[in-house]
Design a protein around this motif. Structure first.
Motif, PDB file in Angstrom:
ATOM      1  N   GLY A  12      40.926  42.648  47.933  1.00  0.00           N
ATOM      2  CA  GLY A  12      40.702  42.485  46.498  1.00  0.00           C
ATOM      3  C   GLY A  12      41.700  43.272  45.677  1.00  0.00           C
ATOM      4  O   GLY A  12      41.965  44.448  45.957  1.00  0.00           O
ATOM      5  N   GLU A  35      44.335  39.269  48.328  1.00  0.00           N
ATOM      6  CA  GLU A  35      43.591  38.836  47.134  1.00  0.00           C
ATOM      7  C   GLU A  35      43.396  37.316  47.218  1.00  0.00           C
ATOM      8  O   GLU A  35      44.364  36.567  47.332  1.00  0.00           O
ATOM      9  N   THR A 127      45.101  34.663  49.321  1.00  0.00           N
ATOM     10  CA  THR A 127      44.883  34.981  50.742  1.00  0.00           C
ATOM     11  C   THR A 127      43.462  35.529  50.875  1.00  0.00           C
ATOM     12  O   THR A 127      43.149  36.579  50.334  1.00  0.00           O
ATOM     13  N   SER A 162      36.220  43.866  47.119  1.00  0.00           N
ATOM     14  CA  SER A 162      36.204  42.421  46.836  1.00  0.00           C
ATOM     15  C   SER A 162      35.225  42.019  45.743  1.00  0.00           C
ATOM     16  O   SER A 162      34.999  40.826  45.524  1.00  0.00           O
ATOM     17  N   SER A 303      28.929  49.062  29.917  1.00  0.00           N
ATOM     18  CA  SER A 303      30.335  48.909  30.359  1.00  0.00           C
ATOM     19  C   SER A 303      30.675  49.827  31.529  1.00  0.00           C
ATOM     20  O   SER A 303      31.763  50.401  31.584  1.00  0.00           O
TER      21      SER A 303
END
Ligand code: FAD
Length: 417
Positions: A12, A35, A127, A162, A303
């Motif tokens: 990721g 990623e 990928t 990820s 947040s």
């Protein structure tokens, strides 16, 4: 992609993956990022917290992000029934950063990934990790590229950043249901041509629409503003039509937004996200560590997502480096307990937001300034400062304060009658 060997595989290229990759690379180890998507890619999570600046700084990303000129963020503003509650990060209990940014994540994440590439970390886009097998702490990961070709990556350690992909929890059955109820968000990016008509037009604002339903308004420096409604899924069912119809109806219905945003051009059609809260049994195992959203994600209201993602990666990266150097790590004590301390602090504030406790505090007639500073530090993401009673004993302090304010109000009302 060819079969390769590396010290560390990072899954990721979001903030979790890139922060970890950079810190490990700076310690002298080879790192490869895979990623799944092509960047720039859309992901939600546009309002940052000051605490994440420390992680971005250590990762070496700050200058590149500064150069982009994103909208600066100096505090948080809550609005309810015409009342305003302002928090300014400069006025907080914990010493630390007093500002951060509001960012379109596609651009922000691309900058972080580019920084990694400039440091010599290969970022393999499009990928996807499809399988992992461990032998002790060594691993072989199968990946599939955009053309459907498979290859393998041998690594001494894996950092799984990820996000919503939850690669290792899904492959090894570590996913656990969250204790938080399922909520839904409906959001879009809008061309904010009437921004200058608004008071404090560039500030992030959290608007309470009705109990349990709130709206984020996150202006970007580009003149685009992100607007999103969050609430129980049943709230949205009251409105007929497509997601775009519902979004338009909701904008018109909210007095705080209708003048500024009715009829505003949508940069993309309104999107829905639902049931995002999730958790994982363990944040580590032999040969791997989970960071960012893969560990636990609660709720968007304060947040906290990118901050928890970058701070967990900052911490995990140092521990991975120690392991690679042959050192010992007590992952429970040195990683999971620390991360859960932060997550559980936010959990209290999220629960107290939805059950109305924080309303009493945010919109109290006479806010107690010392206490406001302590709560401000939580809202700035400094949820590991145990000197702060509103972090150390978060649940009891928040509930006690709300009770005191309730009693004060009752006595005032009695006094009047
Ligand atoms: P991500 O940013 O999701 O990055 C993970 C990357 O891994 C992705 O690019 C993905 O493509 C890749 N990946 C996935 N599977 C694979 C695979 N099999 N192989 C290879 N790569 C893979 N947070 C905030 O800080 N501020 C906010 O204002 C905010 N608002 C939010 C609003 C909503 C409605 C929701 C649901 C969340 C919000 N969040 C917010 C949370 C935020 O989205 C996440 O916490 C943050 O993106 C986590 O970063 P990350 O790096 O862990 O994961």
């Amino acid at each position: 992609m060819k079969n390769i060997k590396t010290d560390v595989l990072v899954i990721g290229a979001g903030p979790a993956g890139t922060v970890a990759a950079s810190i490990i690379k700076q310690a002298g180890y080879s790192v490869v990022i895979v990623e799944k998507l092509k960047f720039p890619r859309f992901v939600i999570g546009e309002s940052l917290l000051p605490r994440c600046m420390e992680a971005l700084q250590e990762a070496g990303f700050l200058d590149a992000v500064k150069a982009r000129g994103f909208q600066e963020k100096f505090g948080a503003k809550f609005v309810k029934d015409g009342m305003i509650c302002d928090y300014f990060f400069a006025d907080q209990f914990t010493k630390g950063w007093d500002w951060t940014w509001q960012v379109p994540r596609a651009e922000f994440d691309q900058i972080l990934a580019n920084c990694c590439e400039e440091m010599g970390i290969p970022v393999n886009y499009e990928t996807e990790v499809t399988g992992i097998s461990f032998s002790g702490s060594d691993s072989v990961t199968s990946v599939k590229d955009a053309d459907g070709n498979y290859s393998t990556i041998e690594a001494r350690y894996i950092v799984d950043g990820s996000g919503y992909g939850r690669v290792i929890p899904k492959l090894f059955n570590l996913d656990r249901p969250s204790s938080l109820p399922s909520r839904k968000a409906l959001f879009a990016h809008l061309r904010d041509d009437k921004r200058l008509l608004a008071h404090e037009p560039n500030r992030i604002t959290i608007v309470t629409h009705q109990p349990g339903v709130w709206i984020w308004v996150i202006p970007f420096s580009s003149g685009i503003t992100s607007v999103g409604y969050v609430g129980d899924p049943s709230f949205f069912e009251e409105f007929p039509g497509s997601d775009a119809d519902v979004f338009d109806a909701l904008i018109k219905k909210e007095p705080y937004l209708s003048e500024r945003f009715s009829g505003a051009e949508k940069i993309f059609e309104p999107r829905v996200l639902q049931s995002w809260s999730s958790t994982t049994e363990k944040f580590y195992g032999e040969g791997f560590v989970l960071t960012g959203n893969v560990t636990e994600f609660l709720d968007p209201v304060f947040s906290s997502g990118v901050t928890l993602a970058s701070v967990s990666s900052q911490l995990a990266a140092h521990l991975v480096v120690r392991k690679l150097q042959g050192g010992e790590v007590d992952w429970d004590k040195e990683y999971m307990d620390i991360m859960m301390q932060g997550v559980n602090t936010f959990r209290t504030y999220v629960n107290c937001w939805y059950d109305g406790t924080l309303d009493k505090i945010f919109f109290a007639r006479e806010p107690q300034l010392d206490i406001k500073k302590m709560i401000c530090s939580v809202l700035a993401g400094y949820v590991w400062d145990l000197e702060n009673p509103f972090v150390k004993d978060h649940f009891h302090q928040v509930k006690k304060l709300a009770r005191i304010l309730d009693m004060k109000q009752m006595m005032e009302e009695k006094g009047k009658s």
